[in-house]
Design a protein around this motif. Sequence first.
Motif: not given
Length: 151
Positions: A76-81, A45-68
């Motif tokens: 895990s759902k933060r907006m990645k630039q 369900n991930s999509y791309v948005t443009i905020l302040n002339r920067k591009i971010y990806i939303c809903n890219l879910n990366i699950s953390p490892l147990k060893t972190v």
Amino acid sequence: MEKKFFIFNKKVYYNFFIKERINAGLILKGWEVKSLRLNKATIVNSYVTILNRKIYICNLNISPLKTVCNYVKCNSKRMKQLLLKKKEIEFLQNYINNKGFTIVVLGLFWKKSWCKINLAIVKGKKKHDKRNILKKKIWNIKKIRLLKKSI
């Protein structure tokens, strides 16, 4: 050279017409890279948005490892630039604003040691479009079978 995706979004081809494709870099944290190396991500369900002339990806879910470590806060759902040139960002912004297109994620792949993302500029399919495409696929399969039997 064809890219080998380690995470792939199959639903894009079913739900959208693809107009353009663009590769972009991702700004990731250390634990995210380790999780991606073990294929612990979903991009359905991930999509791309443009905020302040920067591009971010939303809903890219990366699950953390147990060893972190415990002191690292894993969102895990933060907006990645995304890393793109200014001309590419303007090109994407023109498509979104003027022509009614959307930007979705096709897949993630590794280029040397860097994680890259393949974006697609798409327009949604209607129900009758999907039906016509399925009919064409079925007809092509039948056509190949008939040709094999006749030879």
